[in-house]
Design a protein around this motif. Structure first.
Motif, short mmCIF file in Angstrom:
data_model
loop_
_atom_site.label_atom_id
_atom_site.label_comp_id
_atom_site.label_asym_id
_atom_site.label_seq_id
_atom_site.Cartn_x
_atom_site.Cartn_y
_atom_site.Cartn_z
N ARG A 1 -15.59 -28.59 -4.24
CA ARG A 1 -14.68 -27.96 -3.28
C ARG A 1 -13.26 -27.94 -3.81
NH1 ARG A 1 -16.39 -24.65 0.39
NH2 ARG A 1 -14.33 -24.94 1.32
N ALA A 2 -12.88 -28.99 -4.55
CA ALA A 2 -11.54 -29.05 -5.12
C ALA A 2 -11.33 -27.95 -6.15
CB ALA A 2 -11.29 -30.42 -5.74
N LEU B 1 -17.78 -20.79 -13.08
CA LEU B 1 -17.27 -20.50 -14.42
C LEU B 1 -16.10 -21.42 -14.75
CD1 LEU B 1 -17.21 -18.83 -17.02
CD2 LEU B 1 -15.77 -17.16 -15.82
N ALA B 2 -15.16 -21.55 -13.82
CA ALA B 2 -14.00 -22.42 -14.04
C ALA B 2 -14.44 -23.87 -14.23
CB ALA B 2 -13.03 -22.31 -12.87
N LEU B 3 -15.38 -24.31 -13.42
CA LEU B 3 -15.90 -25.68 -13.50
C LEU B 3 -16.58 -25.92 -14.84
CD1 LEU B 3 -16.55 -28.40 -12.05
CD2 LEU B 3 -18.62 -27.30 -11.19
N LEU B 4 -17.41 -24.99 -15.27
CA LEU B 4 -18.14 -25.13 -16.53
C LEU B 4 -17.18 -25.16 -17.71
CD1 LEU B 4 -20.87 -25.22 -18.01
CD2 LEU B 4 -20.81 -22.71 -18.07
N THR C 1 -4.49 -33.04 -6.46
CA THR C 1 -3.54 -33.38 -5.39
C THR C 1 -4.18 -33.04 -4.05
OG1 THR C 1 -2.52 -31.18 -5.58
CG2 THR C 1 -1.51 -32.98 -6.84
N LYS C 2 -3.56 -33.52 -2.97
CA LYS C 2 -4.01 -33.17 -1.62
C LYS C 2 -2.99 -32.24 -1.01
CE LYS C 2 -7.21 -36.72 -0.11
NZ LYS C 2 -7.59 -37.62 1.01
N GLU C 3 -3.46 -31.07 -0.60
CA GLU C 3 -2.57 -30.04 -0.06
C GLU C 3 -3.23 -29.34 1.12
OE1 GLU C 3 -1.35 -27.28 -3.08
OE2 GLU C 3 -1.35 -28.81 -4.65
N GLY C 4 -2.40 -28.70 1.94
CA GLY C 4 -2.92 -27.82 2.97
C GLY C 4 -3.25 -26.47 2.35
N ILE D 1 -7.33 -30.63 -4.16
CA ILE D 1 -7.13 -29.40 -4.91
C ILE D 1 -7.03 -29.74 -6.39
CG2 ILE D 1 -5.67 -27.36 -5.26
CD1 ILE D 1 -6.66 -27.41 -2.45
N VAL D 2 -7.81 -29.07 -7.23
CA VAL D 2 -7.61 -29.21 -8.67
C VAL D 2 -6.43 -28.32 -9.05
CG1 VAL D 2 -8.58 -28.80 -10.97
CG2 VAL D 2 -10.03 -29.72 -9.15
N ASN D 3 -5.41 -28.92 -9.61
CA ASN D 3 -4.22 -28.15 -9.99
C ASN D 3 -4.56 -27.13 -11.08
OD1 ASN D 3 -2.97 -29.83 -8.20
ND2 ASN D 3 -1.46 -30.62 -9.63
N THR D 4 -3.82 -26.06 -11.09
CA THR D 4 -4.05 -24.98 -12.04
C THR D 4 -4.12 -25.49 -13.48
OG1 THR D 4 -2.95 -23.37 -10.61
CG2 THR D 4 -3.15 -22.80 -12.94
N ASN D 5 -5.21 -25.16 -14.16
CA ASN D 5 -5.37 -25.45 -15.58
C ASN D 5 -5.83 -24.18 -16.28
OD1 ASN D 5 -8.17 -25.23 -15.06
ND2 ASN D 5 -8.34 -27.43 -14.66
#
Length: 295
Positions: free
Chosen positions: A21-22, A50-53, A65-68, A79-83
């Motif tokens: 989910r993150a 695809l992003a996860l793999l 991080t934790k965000e709304g 939330i997984v921060n942008t990479n």
């Protein structure tokens, strides 16, 4: 056509599901940051996978991080921060969705699809500039796919092969240089694309019959109104399931050659259980009596 690649939640550990989910929310956030808020509605599970793999073969650990979010601003979530894998998936998502909407407009004269392209116009320019070769490949394969559909191609494998090649192309970002990894990712992408297209065609049988839409399964196996959808699906489910299973077997065998550095449990779940569960769900779904009566 998208939205079939997801985990089998019942067999996931809580922390693994939270991580998936993150990534899903991370891709959504990245779409908003990179482009605009409206395109976030194009978010789907397949690009999340695809992003996860792609991220799993990188050695760097995710920053979480934790965000709304726009859907629920008061409730904070992981939330997984942008990479770079999320950035790549977000750009590919923009290009795919735009050309798919444009294709729907050309083929079906859907004004909804035409209007839907508007929020993607500027993002498309940005994404196409950043990943020009991928944009050209997506456009090329969707054009070929559209041509086969317009010509009423009656071979499901021939049509699925084109979408499979599209997925093969987008499964490998330009920043990956290792040739072994490239070959494995391309083969996973190809078989995943073939699986998605065939499963989607089977899933759409009732709707395509009702609306008289193109569907290669209906043409290849000579559907006629007299036999009804229930008998037709019973007739074709065997060869369709065999083809789908072969694609999943190829994905699983290829995956074993990847060096996974993190999130092994989530990806194992998706490849070995999530896709199979989704396939069985689609193949065995109950018939809609209303559709049966309308044929």
């Amino acid at each position: 056509m998208f939205g079939y690649v997801m985990p089998y939640k019942s067999e996931l550990k809580v922390r693994e599901y939270d991580m998936f989910r993150a990534y899903y929310c991370g891709l959504c956030k990245t779409l908003g940051k990179e482009f605009n808020q409206i395109v976030r509605f194009g978010l789907n599970y397949d690009l999340t996978f695809l992003a996860l793999l792609l991220s799993s073969i990188e050695e760097d650990k995710e920053v979480i991080t934790k965000e709304g979010c726009i859907a629920n601003p008061l409730k904070k979530k992981m939330i997984v921060n942008t990479n770079k894998s999320l950035t790549y998936a977000s750009n590919i998502s923009i290009i795919l969705i735009y050309f798919k909407l444009l294709d729907d407009w050309k083929d079906e004269k859907s004004f909804k699809s035409l209007i839907g392209t508007i929020p993607f116009l500027l993002p498309l320019k940005k994404a196409s500039k950043a990943y020009n070769n991928k944009a050209l490949a997506i456009k090329k394969y969707l054009y070929k796919l559209s041509a086969l559909e317009q010509n009423k191609c009656n071979k499901i494998d021939e049509v699925a092969d084109v979408f499979a090649k599209l997925m093969e192309e987008i499964s490998v970002p330009d920043y990956i240089e290792d040739q072994k990894t490239i070959r494995v990712l391309r083969w996973i992408g190809y078989n995943l694309g073939k699986w998605i297209y065939i499963l989607d065609a089977f899933n759409d049988l009732e709707v395509d019959i009702k609306n008289k839409n193109y569907n290669p399964i209906l043409l290849q196996y000579n559907f006629n109104n007299n036999e009804g959808i229930y008998n037709f699906k019973k007739k074709v489910s065997g060869p369709i399931e065999f083809s789908l299973t072969m694609s999943l077997e190829s994905i699983a065998k290829s995956f074993e050659f990847l060096n996974i550095n993190k999130n092994q449990g989530i990806i194992d779940n998706i490849i070995y259980m999530g896709t199979r569960h989704k396939m069985e769900e689609v193949l065995n779904k109950r018939e809609d009596c209303k559709i049966e009566k309308s044929i």
